[in-house]
Design a protein around this motif. Structure first.
Motif, mmCIF file in Angstrom:
data_model
loop_
_atom_site.group_PDB
_atom_site.id
_atom_site.type_symbol
_atom_site.label_atom_id
_atom_site.label_comp_id
_atom_site.label_asym_id
_atom_site.label_seq_id
_atom_site.Cartn_x
_atom_site.Cartn_y
_atom_site.Cartn_z
ATOM 1 N N GLN A 13 2.270 3.434 0.354
ATOM 2 C CA GLN A 13 1.293 4.347 -0.222
ATOM 3 C C GLN A 13 1.930 5.673 -0.629
ATOM 4 O O GLN A 13 1.552 6.266 -1.644
ATOM 5 C CB GLN A 13 0.153 4.586 0.784
ATOM 6 C CG GLN A 13 -1.091 5.184 0.163
ATOM 7 C CD GLN A 13 -2.293 5.036 1.060
ATOM 8 O OE1 GLN A 13 -2.201 4.498 2.158
ATOM 9 N NE2 GLN A 13 -3.430 5.532 0.611
ATOM 10 N N ALA A 16 3.948 5.226 -3.901
ATOM 11 C CA ALA A 16 3.218 4.764 -5.080
ATOM 12 C C ALA A 16 3.173 5.844 -6.161
ATOM 13 O O ALA A 16 3.314 7.042 -5.877
ATOM 14 C CB ALA A 16 1.801 4.365 -4.672
ATOM 15 N N VAL A 72 -3.622 9.491 0.480
ATOM 16 C CA VAL A 72 -2.176 9.705 0.353
ATOM 17 C C VAL A 72 -1.700 10.721 1.371
ATOM 18 O O VAL A 72 -0.651 10.541 2.024
ATOM 19 C CB VAL A 72 -1.819 10.146 -1.078
ATOM 20 C CG1 VAL A 72 -0.369 10.647 -1.137
ATOM 21 C CG2 VAL A 72 -2.020 8.999 -2.049
ATOM 22 N N ALA A 75 -1.697 9.099 4.779
ATOM 23 C CA ALA A 75 -0.525 8.246 4.961
ATOM 24 C C ALA A 75 0.720 9.080 5.210
ATOM 25 O O ALA A 75 1.549 8.748 6.063
ATOM 26 C CB ALA A 75 -0.339 7.354 3.735
#
Length: 232
Positions: A13, A16, A72, A75
């Motif tokens: 994540q 990404a 995000v 994470a």
């Protein structure tokens, strides 16, 4: 979901494209992010840098997560604290299928959402608060599911949802305790048993009792104890 799979998903994540775009739009607001090219580079630096530098990055992650609750940032926070959080998950793990990592991460994000970044030694304080929340939750769960011991006096008095006077409850407890005190002890002879009931705490010598009791067979008392144990 296994622990390794969960952590791998969090790692993906922050690598990404969405994380890259979010990081580029955020780094201009925080000097602590200015020296890093990507979010995962900042997270790696938080784990490997000195306490002061690492806490600077951690402060930014906490601020952005508290402001937006974006997955995000969640994470990134989790991965930046993976060493401490993983160790905590192992401590409370109960088996191969344990969801301890999920429990720890949930507690961690709950703490992070309301955490004051003014603390010194930010990473340690954040871990300590997470650990406290996890332990408190585990203790509460154990208490909710704990079963009463058959030796507890409360288990002798049946639960009654109807309201009861305090004197009634107290009388039942006293009655239960009096029954327990009259239960023959393991290996106690008839003479010793009768002496204990008579003395109520003072134990006369066996020779002070009638001779027929002093020589009574112990097996009869064992049968009495077993019979009392079967009474419901």
């Amino acid at each position: 979901m296994s622990h390794a799979t969960l952590w791998a998903g969090l790692e993906r994540q922050i690598h990404a494209p969405a994380a890259t775009a979010l990081f580029q739009s955020t780094r201009t607001r925080h000097r602590a992010l200015g020296g890093y090219e990507s979010l995962h580079a900042a997270v790696d630096a938080r784990r490997a840098s000195s306490e002061a530098e690492g806490d600077a990055v951690l402060t930014v992650l906490l601020v952005e997560y508290a402001r937006s609750r974006h997955p995000v940032w969640a994470a990134a926070l989790a991965v930046s604290m993976r060493g401490a959080l993983g160790a905590l998950a192992q401590k409370i793990e109960r088996g191969a299928e344990s969801d301890s990592t999920s429990i720890v991460l949930l507690a961690f994000l709950e703490v992070a959402a309301r955490f004051h970044t003014s603390h010194r030694r930010l990473g340690l304080r954040l871990y300590s608060e997470t650990r406290r929340r996890v332990v408190r939750s585990a203790v509460g769960e154990c208490r909710r599911h704990a079963q009463r011991s058959p030796d507890d006096v409360d288990s002798i008095v049946p639960d009654d949802p109807a309201p009861r006077e305090f004197e009634i409850v107290l009388d039942r407890v006293r009655f239960a305790r009096s029954l327990a005190s009259k239960d023959p002890l393991r290996g106690e002879s008839v003479a010793e048993y009768v002496a204990r009931l008579r003395a109520r705490g003072r134990r006369p010598r066996v020779r002070e009792l009638p001779g027929d009791l002093a020589h009574h067979r112990r097996r009869n008392l064992d049968e009495l104890r077993d019979a009392l144990a079967r009474v419901e």
